[in-house]
Design a protein around this motif. Structure first.
Motif, PDB file in Angstrom:
ATOM      1  N   ASP A   1       0.866  -1.185   0.000  1.00 43.15           N
ATOM      2  CA  ASP A   1       0.000   0.000   0.000  1.00 43.15           C
ATOM      3  C   ASP A   1       0.903   1.236   0.000  1.00 43.15           C
ATOM      4  O   ASP A   1       1.458   1.617   1.022  1.00 43.15           O
ATOM      5  N   LEU A   2       1.035   1.862  -1.154  1.00 43.60           N
ATOM      6  CA  LEU A   2       1.954   2.990  -1.284  1.00 43.60           C
ATOM      7  C   LEU A   2       1.519   4.177  -0.435  1.00 43.60           C
ATOM      8  O   LEU A   2       2.349   4.823   0.220  1.00 43.60           O
ATOM      9  N   ASN A   3       0.228   4.477  -0.427  1.00 43.88           N
ATOM     10  CA  ASN A   3      -0.253   5.635   0.335  1.00 43.88           C
ATOM     11  C   ASN A   3      -0.003   5.464   1.837  1.00 43.88           C
ATOM     12  O   ASN A   3       0.415   6.404   2.521  1.00 43.88           O
ATOM     13  N   LEU A   4      -0.272   4.263   2.355  1.00 41.59           N
ATOM     14  CA  LEU A   4      -0.018   3.988   3.766  1.00 41.59           C
ATOM     15  C   LEU A   4       1.470   4.103   4.074  1.00 41.59           C
ATOM     16  O   LEU A   4       1.871   4.702   5.085  1.00 41.59           O
ATOM     17  N   THR A   5       2.293   3.535   3.191  1.00 40.88           N
ATOM     18  CA  THR A   5       3.742   3.575   3.385  1.00 40.88           C
ATOM     19  C   THR A   5       4.249   5.013   3.409  1.00 40.88           C
ATOM     20  O   THR A   5       5.062   5.388   4.266  1.00 40.88           O
ATOM     21  N   ILE A   6       3.758   5.832   2.482  1.00 37.87           N
ATOM     22  CA  ILE A   6       4.171   7.235   2.423  1.00 37.87           C
ATOM     23  C   ILE A   6       3.724   7.977   3.676  1.00 37.87           C
ATOM     24  O   ILE A   6       4.496   8.749   4.267  1.00 37.87           O
ATOM     25  N   GLY A   7       2.488   7.736   4.117  1.00 30.78           N
ATOM     26  CA  GLY A   7       1.969   8.424   5.304  1.00 30.78           C
ATOM     27  C   GLY A   7       2.759   8.103   6.560  1.00 30.78           C
ATOM     28  O   GLY A   7       3.116   9.002   7.330  1.00 30.78           O
TER      29      GLY A   7
ATOM     30  N   LEU B   1      16.181  17.957  10.405  1.00 28.43           N
ATOM     31  CA  LEU B   1      15.399  18.793   9.493  1.00 28.43           C
ATOM     32  C   LEU B   1      15.831  18.584   8.049  1.00 28.43           C
ATOM     33  O   LEU B   1      14.983  18.481   7.148  1.00 28.43           O
ATOM     34  N   SER B   2      17.146  18.503   7.823  1.00 30.61           N
ATOM     35  CA  SER B   2      17.623  18.236   6.459  1.00 30.61           C
ATOM     36  C   SER B   2      17.176  16.853   6.009  1.00 30.61           C
ATOM     37  O   SER B   2      16.830  16.651   4.836  1.00 30.61           O
ATOM     38  N   GLY B   3      17.170  15.902   6.961  1.00 29.68           N
ATOM     39  CA  GLY B   3      16.671  14.570   6.643  1.00 29.68           C
ATOM     40  C   GLY B   3      15.186  14.590   6.300  1.00 29.68           C
ATOM     41  O   GLY B   3      14.741  13.888   5.387  1.00 29.68           O
ATOM     42  N   LEU B   4      14.420  15.411   7.039  1.00 31.18           N
ATOM     43  CA  LEU B   4      12.983  15.544   6.775  1.00 31.18           C
ATOM     44  C   LEU B   4      12.741  16.088   5.369  1.00 31.18           C
ATOM     45  O   LEU B   4      11.865  15.599   4.642  1.00 31.18           O
ATOM     46  N   ILE B   5      13.522  17.090   4.977  1.00 33.63           N
ATOM     47  CA  ILE B   5      13.362  17.682   3.648  1.00 33.63           C
ATOM     48  C   ILE B   5      13.675  16.655   2.567  1.00 33.63           C
ATOM     49  O   ILE B   5      12.936  16.508   1.588  1.00 33.63           O
ATOM     50  N   ALA B   6      14.778  15.909   2.761  1.00 29.24           N
ATOM     51  CA  ALA B   6      15.165  14.900   1.775  1.00 29.24           C
ATOM     52  C   ALA B   6      14.113  13.798   1.674  1.00 29.24           C
ATOM     53  O   ALA B   6      13.714  13.394   0.569  1.00 29.24           O
ATOM     54  N   VAL B   7      13.660  13.319   2.839  1.00 28.22           N
ATOM     55  CA  VAL B   7      12.621  12.272   2.846  1.00 28.22           C
ATOM     56  C   VAL B   7      11.338  12.807   2.221  1.00 28.22           C
ATOM     57  O   VAL B   7      10.659  12.105   1.465  1.00 28.22           O
ATOM     58  N   GLY B   8      11.010  14.073   2.518  1.00 27.19           N
ATOM     59  CA  GLY B   8       9.799  14.684   1.958  1.00 27.19           C
ATOM     60  C   GLY B   8       9.836  14.715   0.441  1.00 27.19           C
ATOM     61  O   GLY B   8       8.840  14.398  -0.224  1.00 27.19           O
ATOM     62  N   ILE B   9      10.984  15.094  -0.118  1.00 23.14           N
ATOM     63  CA  ILE B   9      11.117  15.117  -1.580  1.00 23.14           C
ATOM     64  C   ILE B   9      10.945  13.719  -2.156  1.00 23.14           C
ATOM     65  O   ILE B   9      10.241  13.519  -3.156  1.00 23.14           O
ATOM     66  N   CYS B  10      11.566  12.743  -1.510  1.00 19.90           N
ATOM     67  CA  CYS B  10      11.458  11.350  -1.980  1.00 19.90           C
ATOM     68  C   CYS B  10      10.013  10.854  -1.926  1.00 19.90           C
ATOM     69  O   CYS B  10       9.520  10.202  -2.865  1.00 19.90           O
ATOM     70  N   LEU B  11       9.334  11.161  -0.823  1.00 16.82           N
ATOM     71  CA  LEU B  11       7.953  10.696  -0.660  1.00 16.82           C
ATOM     72  C   LEU B  11       7.014  11.373  -1.661  1.00 16.82           C
ATOM     73  O   LEU B  11       6.126  10.726  -2.230  1.00 16.82           O
TER      74      LEU B  11
ATOM     75  N   LYS C   1       3.481  11.335  -6.264  1.00 19.18           N
ATOM     76  CA  LYS C   1       3.030  11.961  -7.511  1.00 19.18           C
ATOM     77  C   LYS C   1       3.111  10.987  -8.687  1.00 19.18           C
ATOM     78  O   LYS C   1       2.278  11.034  -9.600  1.00 19.18           O
ATOM     79  N   SER C   2       4.104  10.107  -8.676  1.00 24.82           N
ATOM     80  CA  SER C   2       4.281   9.172  -9.790  1.00 24.82           C
ATOM     81  C   SER C   2       3.501   7.877  -9.589  1.00 24.82           C
ATOM     82  O   SER C   2       3.391   7.073 -10.520  1.00 24.82           O
ATOM     83  N   HIS C   3       3.013   7.663  -8.343  1.00 29.82           N
ATOM     84  CA  HIS C   3       2.296   6.428  -7.983  1.00 29.82           C
ATOM     85  C   HIS C   3       3.182   5.192  -8.138  1.00 29.82           C
ATOM     86  O   HIS C   3       2.685   4.090  -8.390  1.00 29.82           O
ATOM     87  N   GLU C   4       4.482   5.383  -7.996  1.00 26.32           N
ATOM     88  CA  GLU C   4       5.415   4.272  -8.078  1.00 26.32           C
ATOM     89  C   GLU C   4       6.361   4.319  -6.885  1.00 26.32           C
ATOM     90  O   GLU C   4       7.067   5.312  -6.679  1.00 26.32           O
ATOM     91  N   ALA C   5       6.372   3.239  -6.110  1.00 24.92           N
ATOM     92  CA  ALA C   5       7.208   3.206  -4.906  1.00 24.92           C
ATOM     93  C   ALA C   5       8.687   3.335  -5.238  1.00 24.92           C
ATOM     94  O   ALA C   5       9.456   3.930  -4.480  1.00 24.92           O
ATOM     95  N   ARG C   6       9.109   2.817  -6.379  1.00 28.22           N
ATOM     96  CA  ARG C   6      10.533   2.852  -6.726  1.00 28.22           C
ATOM     97  C   ARG C   6      11.053   4.275  -6.877  1.00 28.22           C
ATOM     98  O   ARG C   6      12.250   4.525  -6.731  1.00 28.22           O
ATOM     99  N   ASN C   7      10.176   5.223  -7.170  1.00 27.41           N
ATOM    100  CA  ASN C   7      10.617   6.608  -7.347  1.00 27.41           C
ATOM    101  C   ASN C   7      10.971   7.286  -6.030  1.00 27.41           C
ATOM    102  O   ASN C   7      11.464   8.419  -6.033  1.00 27.41           O
TER     103      ASN C   7
END
Length: 245
Positions: free
Chosen positions: A64-70, A94-104, A109-115
């Motif tokens: 479940d990508l949405n659950l994983t992202i949340g 905080l820098s880690g949060l920003i990086a993780v946020g961009i990844c998530l 947006k792409s609906h692909e976990a690999r991204n």
């Protein structure tokens, strides 16, 4: 925090630890230099790895990508809040949060976990390209970074540049570790990009974890071993010149 404590903390974190390598060359080098402290301490290691671990484990378990992202996003936010409550420095979290946020966001947006891992590919590619160019022009990229951290050239840039570039032993050591880090970034891409292309998210996540903090720590330790002695001699020569002037 006093200026001396800030300087000590800067030197013991990441590449900043290598900037102080010459200070620890000699019989007590193993006691003074700590790889764990250089990569942020135990808590920093946990905070860096935990969102990635949660992401790959939860996605494999639930698909479940949405659950994983949340859950991953909530965890990254909690880490920053915990730092704030404890009145500790939040810059790393905080820098880690920003990086993780961009990844998530990329994965969502792409609906692909690999991204989730796309940002890592881009940063590794950019680092590898920059280091390759620096080796090609015979100006070691890691040398520039470490010397900039060690002694920021606020004035007389040419003198600062020539000071360490004209030290053949030190420049050679910087060239070696620049090649080492180039190899690290290239190896990550060589192993991980095929897993991304074939959409093996679980294997990609595990590989990213293995080739993340452990490889980073190993590269810092080997780099320290390579540059400690020539950097120590360079600093000693500089002090001797200052004493005679």
């Amino acid at each position: 925090m006093s200026a001396s404590k800030q300087s000590t903390q800067r030197k013991r974190t990441g590449l900043g630890a290598l900037a102080g390598a010459g200070d620890h060359a000699g019989g007590d080098a193993g006691e003074d230099f700590s790889v764990i402290e250089a990569i942020g301490g135990p808590r920093g290691v946990v905070e860096s790895m935990l969102p990635g671990v949660v992401f790959v484990v939860l996605f494999i378990a639930t698909n479940d990508l949405n659950l994983t992202i949340g859950v991953s996003a909530a965890l990254a936010v909690v880490q920053v809040i915990a730092r704030l409550i404890q009145r500790q420095s939040v810059m790393g979290a905080l820098s880690g949060l920003i990086a993780v946020g961009i990844c998530l966001v990329w994965a969502w947006k792409s609906h692909e976990a690999r991204n989730y891992y796309m940002l890592g590919f881009l940063t590794n590619g950019v680092y590898a390209a920059l280091l390759a160019v620096s080796l090609a022009v015979r100006v070691p990229g890691l040398g520039l970074v470490i010397e900039f951290i060690r002694q920021m050239p606020t004035e007389r840039f040419r003198a600062w540049f020539r000071d360490w570039m004209d030290d053949k032993a030190l420049k050679r050591a910087y060239m070696i570790i620049t090649a080492l880090w180039l190899g690290l970034f290239a190896l990550r891409l060589a192993v991980q990009v095929p897993l991304y292309v074939t959409d093996h998210v679980g294997a990609l996540g595990v590989t990213r974890l293995i080739m993340g903090i452990p490889f980073w720590a190993l590269a810092i330790w080997v780099s320290y071993l390579v540059i400690a002695t020539p950097l120590h001699r360079h600093k000693a020569a500089a002090r001797a010149r200052e004493a005679t002037e």
